[in-house]
Design a protein around this motif. Sequence first.
Motif, short mmCIF file in Angstrom:
data_model
loop_
_atom_site.label_atom_id
_atom_site.label_comp_id
_atom_site.label_asym_id
_atom_site.label_seq_id
_atom_site.Cartn_x
_atom_site.Cartn_y
_atom_site.Cartn_z
N MET A 59 -31.22 56.37 -17.50
CA MET A 59 -30.18 56.37 -18.52
C MET A 59 -29.29 55.14 -18.43
SD MET A 59 -29.24 58.25 -21.03
CE MET A 59 -27.98 59.13 -21.88
N ALA A 60 -28.98 54.69 -17.18
CA ALA A 60 -28.15 53.52 -17.00
C ALA A 60 -28.81 52.28 -17.61
CB ALA A 60 -27.84 53.29 -15.53
N MET A 61 -30.11 52.16 -17.48
CA MET A 61 -30.80 51.02 -18.05
C MET A 61 -30.69 51.04 -19.56
SD MET A 61 -32.09 48.35 -17.20
CE MET A 61 -33.21 47.08 -17.54
N ASN A 62 -30.73 52.22 -20.15
CA ASN A 62 -30.57 52.34 -21.59
C ASN A 62 -29.20 51.83 -22.02
OD1 ASN A 62 -31.01 52.97 -24.25
ND2 ASN A 62 -30.74 55.17 -23.98
N SER A 63 -28.16 52.19 -21.27
CA SER A 63 -26.80 51.71 -21.57
C SER A 63 -26.72 50.21 -21.39
CB SER A 63 -25.77 52.40 -20.68
OG SER A 63 -25.69 53.76 -20.99
N LEU A 64 -27.31 49.71 -20.33
CA LEU A 64 -27.29 48.27 -20.07
C LEU A 64 -27.99 47.52 -21.20
CD1 LEU A 64 -26.66 45.85 -18.25
CD2 LEU A 64 -28.84 46.30 -17.07
N GLY A 65 -29.15 47.99 -21.57
CA GLY A 65 -29.90 47.36 -22.66
C GLY A 65 -29.12 47.37 -23.97
N ARG A 66 -28.50 48.50 -24.25
CA ARG A 66 -27.70 48.59 -25.48
C ARG A 66 -26.52 47.64 -25.43
NH1 ARG A 66 -25.27 54.13 -28.12
NH2 ARG A 66 -23.91 53.06 -29.60
N ASN A 67 -25.86 47.53 -24.26
CA ASN A 67 -24.73 46.61 -24.12
C ASN A 67 -25.17 45.16 -24.30
OD1 ASN A 67 -23.03 48.75 -23.71
ND2 ASN A 67 -22.77 48.40 -21.52
N ILE A 68 -26.30 44.81 -23.72
CA ILE A 68 -26.82 43.44 -23.86
C ILE A 68 -27.11 43.14 -25.33
CG2 ILE A 68 -28.80 41.94 -23.35
CD1 ILE A 68 -28.81 43.27 -20.53
N LEU A 69 -27.76 44.07 -26.00
CA LEU A 69 -28.06 43.87 -27.43
C LEU A 69 -26.79 43.79 -28.27
CD1 LEU A 69 -31.20 46.14 -27.92
CD2 LEU A 69 -31.10 43.63 -27.88
N ALA A 70 -25.77 44.56 -27.92
CA ALA A 70 -24.50 44.53 -28.65
C ALA A 70 -23.83 43.17 -28.50
CB ALA A 70 -23.57 45.64 -28.15
N VAL A 71 -23.87 42.62 -27.29
CA VAL A 71 -23.28 41.29 -27.07
C VAL A 71 -24.07 40.22 -27.81
CG1 VAL A 71 -22.83 39.52 -25.32
CG2 VAL A 71 -22.16 41.88 -24.90
N ILE A 72 -25.38 40.28 -27.74
CA ILE A 72 -26.21 39.30 -28.46
C ILE A 72 -25.93 39.39 -29.96
CG2 ILE A 72 -28.58 38.70 -29.11
CD1 ILE A 72 -29.38 39.50 -26.20
N ALA A 73 -25.87 40.60 -30.49
CA ALA A 73 -25.58 40.78 -31.92
C ALA A 73 -24.19 40.23 -32.25
CB ALA A 73 -25.69 42.25 -32.30
N GLY A 74 -23.22 40.47 -31.39
CA GLY A 74 -21.86 39.96 -31.61
C GLY A 74 -21.83 38.45 -31.66
N VAL A 75 -22.53 37.81 -30.74
CA VAL A 75 -22.57 36.34 -30.71
C VAL A 75 -23.28 35.80 -31.95
CG1 VAL A 75 -23.58 34.36 -29.51
CG2 VAL A 75 -22.37 36.11 -28.21
N VAL A 76 -24.43 36.38 -32.29
CA VAL A 76 -25.22 35.88 -33.42
C VAL A 76 -24.47 36.09 -34.74
CG1 VAL A 76 -27.34 36.25 -34.76
CG2 VAL A 76 -27.44 36.07 -32.27
N ILE A 77 -23.97 37.28 -34.98
CA ILE A 77 -23.30 37.57 -36.25
C ILE A 77 -21.96 36.84 -36.32
CG2 ILE A 77 -22.31 39.40 -37.69
CD1 ILE A 77 -24.58 41.22 -36.56
N GLY A 78 -21.23 36.78 -35.21
CA GLY A 78 -19.98 36.02 -35.18
C GLY A 78 -20.22 34.54 -35.45
N SER A 79 -21.27 33.99 -34.88
CA SER A 79 -21.62 32.58 -35.12
C SER A 79 -22.00 32.35 -36.58
CB SER A 79 -22.79 32.16 -34.22
OG SER A 79 -22.42 32.22 -32.87
N PHE A 80 -22.72 33.30 -37.16
CA PHE A 80 -23.08 33.19 -38.58
C PHE A 80 -21.83 33.15 -39.46
CE2 PHE A 80 -24.02 35.18 -42.67
CZ PHE A 80 -24.98 34.29 -43.17
N VAL A 81 -20.87 34.04 -39.20
CA VAL A 81 -19.62 34.06 -39.97
C VAL A 81 -18.89 32.72 -39.80
CG1 VAL A 81 -17.32 35.13 -40.12
CG2 VAL A 81 -19.37 36.56 -39.92
N ASN A 82 -18.83 32.23 -38.57
CA ASN A 82 -18.18 30.96 -38.29
C ASN A 82 -18.82 29.83 -39.10
OD1 ASN A 82 -17.51 28.43 -37.07
ND2 ASN A 82 -17.07 29.43 -35.13
N ILE A 83 -20.14 29.70 -39.01
CA ILE A 83 -20.85 28.62 -39.70
C ILE A 83 -20.69 28.74 -41.21
CG2 ILE A 83 -23.17 27.71 -40.20
CD1 ILE A 83 -23.81 28.43 -37.21
N LEU A 84 -20.78 29.96 -41.71
CA LEU A 84 -20.62 30.19 -43.15
C LEU A 84 -19.26 29.68 -43.63
CD1 LEU A 84 -21.88 31.61 -45.69
CD2 LEU A 84 -20.52 33.60 -45.03
#
Length: 140
Positions: free
Chosen positions: A1-26
Amino acid sequence: MAMNSLGRNILAVIAGVVIGSFVNILLVNLGPSVIPLPEGADISTMEKLRDSMKLFTPVNFIFPFLAHALGTLVGGFIAAKFAATHHMKLALGIGVFFLLGGIAAVNMLGGPLWFNAADILLAYIPMSLLGATLAGRKRI
């Protein structure tokens, strides 16, 4: 279960960086069509942008500030909203990530002290924390 939380957290951070960067560039790219550049300004390369900054008036810094602030806000929101745990910490991590980018930009481009101070102090850490708060994730 901990790995599931870790994986979800990593994906959330990656999504935050990618989508935040997209908003910035736009917003950075939209800025000159909303607020025209000063006569003689050329932003086609980093060197030409650095040289053209002396021609900018305060109004020309509105969209860069909005890009940095709203990109970080959205990135922090996304990370906090979709993380399994540590919502506020992960949003703050997004703020630190974009803050480091802002510091690098100041070192590469220079710019007026008032803008650099406002950008560094207001656009990153406070906006990432606001994003987490808006996501409804207040636990630290």
